[in-house]
Design a protein around this motif. Structure first.
Motif, mmCIF file in Angstrom:
data_model
loop_
_atom_site.group_PDB
_atom_site.id
_atom_site.type_symbol
_atom_site.label_atom_id
_atom_site.label_comp_id
_atom_site.label_asym_id
_atom_site.label_seq_id
_atom_site.Cartn_x
_atom_site.Cartn_y
_atom_site.Cartn_z
ATOM 1 N N LEU A 49 4.282 -2.841 -6.929
ATOM 2 C CA LEU A 49 3.981 -4.076 -5.796
ATOM 3 C C LEU A 49 3.904 -3.808 -4.490
ATOM 4 N N LEU A 50 3.540 -4.390 -3.817
ATOM 5 C CA LEU A 50 3.434 -4.051 -1.798
ATOM 6 C C LEU A 50 3.810 -4.856 -1.810
ATOM 7 N N THR A 51 4.730 -5.225 -1.020
ATOM 8 C CA THR A 51 5.619 -6.195 0.375
ATOM 9 C C THR A 51 5.990 -5.285 1.104
ATOM 10 N N ASN A 52 5.486 -6.319 2.174
ATOM 11 C CA ASN A 52 5.771 -6.002 3.753
ATOM 12 C C ASN A 52 7.671 -5.554 3.953
ATOM 13 N N ASP A 53 8.382 -6.931 3.295
ATOM 14 C CA ASP A 53 9.972 -7.014 2.839
ATOM 15 C C ASP A 53 10.472 -7.204 1.987
ATOM 16 N N LEU A 69 7.600 -0.235 -9.937
ATOM 17 C CA LEU A 69 7.953 0.633 -8.462
ATOM 18 C C LEU A 69 7.467 -0.440 -7.130
ATOM 19 N N ILE A 70 8.601 -0.570 -6.904
ATOM 20 C CA ILE A 70 8.230 -1.693 -4.930
ATOM 21 C C ILE A 70 7.905 -0.597 -4.176
ATOM 22 N N ILE A 71 6.929 -1.153 -3.520
ATOM 23 C CA ILE A 71 6.539 0.313 -2.012
ATOM 24 C C ILE A 71 6.941 -1.092 -1.481
ATOM 25 N N SER A 72 8.074 -0.763 -0.085
ATOM 26 C CA SER A 72 7.739 -1.655 0.592
ATOM 27 C C SER A 72 8.291 -1.692 2.426
ATOM 28 N N TYR A 73 7.189 -1.956 2.936
ATOM 29 C CA TYR A 73 7.040 -1.262 4.195
ATOM 30 C C TYR A 73 8.303 -1.079 4.804
ATOM 31 N N THR A 351 5.359 -13.507 -2.167
ATOM 32 C CA THR A 351 5.700 -14.830 -1.687
ATOM 33 C C THR A 351 6.645 -14.128 -0.387
ATOM 34 N N ASP A 352 6.346 -12.539 -0.353
ATOM 35 C CA ASP A 352 6.439 -12.376 1.230
ATOM 36 C C ASP A 352 5.808 -13.075 2.047
#
Ligand SMILES: [Zn+2]
Length: 372
Positions: A49-53, A69-73, A351-352
């Protein structure tokens, strides 16, 4: 919760690809990047899952899609945690990741500086003939010379400089690089001279004795290594556009319905601009000493904005994460091609979003809807 483990690939394989795109060593020294949560040393990943926050809403989404895996910027862990409890949202998120076997990776400023990263994505909203970082990363750049740019309302600036200083400039080994009518304030003229920082600082008071100096900037010049990476970007447009055209292009590119605009003094929305500086996220202080027609960033302080508009630069603010989030779609393509594995699904969070909304742009039917 973890999807089909048989189809997953090891987390290490993914982090190798992530480092290939942007080594975490490129991040700022104050940052907290890389793997922040690793529930086991044999984590298998099939859903990313790619997210900014990484908010609690995004965390719910991660569980719904069985992310491993969460890739959170932005790093969900930034300052030290002394405990992981359920008493506040940040700790709850970490606890839920560990319990559900979800790893967290955060790239933050390594993506800001890398070539093809967040700031390059932002600059691509415009057609430019040249783009470079505002501050080139020290690891591959040598600071050699400095430039002094002086802006004046004095029409005879160049005659005076030629008559009074030509000889002393030569003796001080200073090179005049540019003389022109300013594009930002039609009433002013400017010139740029190159030399050592020490000499340039000395000549400013000399100039002020004979010329009415509106403002001046001393900036380092770099000898660039192989890679052009660094903080922020500054671009020279192929063709000048008006500020209103820039606003329209940016809104369309980012996909937002509003921006905030501060016009430089004596400048109108139909004023033509040629140079634009970008800092994704919070760029007020980084943009402070940058000379350009327009500055684009997510957020800036009131006083940094006042400084900019008095120094001839208009400013567009998009709200912090709106200037960053769009890169995730770009990064999805990059990671998909790097992994080249049909068993790994990469999803950009739905949702981000930036927590700040402009009320006029919202169709509010009830307070319940807004409180989401
Ligand atoms: Zn940010």
């Amino acid at each position: 919760m973890n999807g089909d483990k048989d189809k997953g690939i090891f987390l290490k394989t993914i982090t190798d690809k992530l480092f290939e795109f942007a080594p975490t060593s490129m991040a700022e020294s104050w940052d907290n990047v890389g793997i922040l949560v690793e529930p086991s040393n044999e984590c298998l990943v099939s859903n990313i899952l790619l997210t900014n926050d990484l908010t609690e809403d995004v965390m719910d989404e991660a569980l719904e899609i069985s992310a491993n895996l969460i890739i959170s910027y932005h790093p969900p862990i930034f300052t030290s945690l002394k405990r992981i409890t359920n008493s506040n949202w940040k700790e709850r998120i970490i606890a839920r990741c560990i319990v559900n076997n979800i790893a967290i990776f955060s790239p933050h400023t390594s993506w800001d500086v890398v070539q093809g990263g967040v700031n390059d994505w932002l600059a691509n909203a415009f057609e430019y003939e040249e783009v470079k970082p505002l501050t080139i990363q020290k690891s591959n750049a040598i600071k050699s010379k400095y430039t002094l740019t002086v802006e004046s309302t004095d029409d005879n600036l160049f005659i005076k400089i030629g008559e009074t200083y030509a000889r002393s400039f030569l003796e001080m080994d200073l090179k005049i690089l540019m003389v022109e009518k300013s594009t930002s304030t039609s009433m002013s003229t400017k010139f740029t001279v190159e030399g050592t920082e020490e000499i340039l600082k000395k000549i400013v008071p000399m100039l002020q004795q004979n010329v009415s100096v509106l403002c001046y900037y001393i900036n380092p010049q770099y000898t660039i290594g192989d890679e052009v990476s660094g903080v922020g970007r500054i671009c020279k447009l192929k063709t000048p556009i008006t500020i209103m055209e820039a606003v329209k292009k940016l809104k369309k590119y980012i996909g937002i319905s509003f921006v905030q605009l501060a016009l430089a003094r004596k400048v109108t929305p139909d004023h033509l601009i040629k140079t634009i500086a970008f800092v994704a996220g919070s760029g007020g202080s980084l943009l402070k000493n940058t000379y350009c027609d327009l500055k684009i960033t997510g957020e800036a302080s009131h006083h940094d904005i006042l400084d900019s508009i008095h120094n001839g630069s208009s400013v567009i603010l998009t709200n912090h994460s709106n200037s960053e989030r769009g890169f995730l779609l770009e990064f999805k393509k990059i990671l998909t091609s790097k992994l080249n594995n049909p068993n790994v699904q990469i999803i950009v969070s739905s949702t981000d979003s930036d927590p700040l909304k402009i009320l006029q742009a919202l169709k509010i039917k009830s307070t319940v809807e807004f409180s989401h």
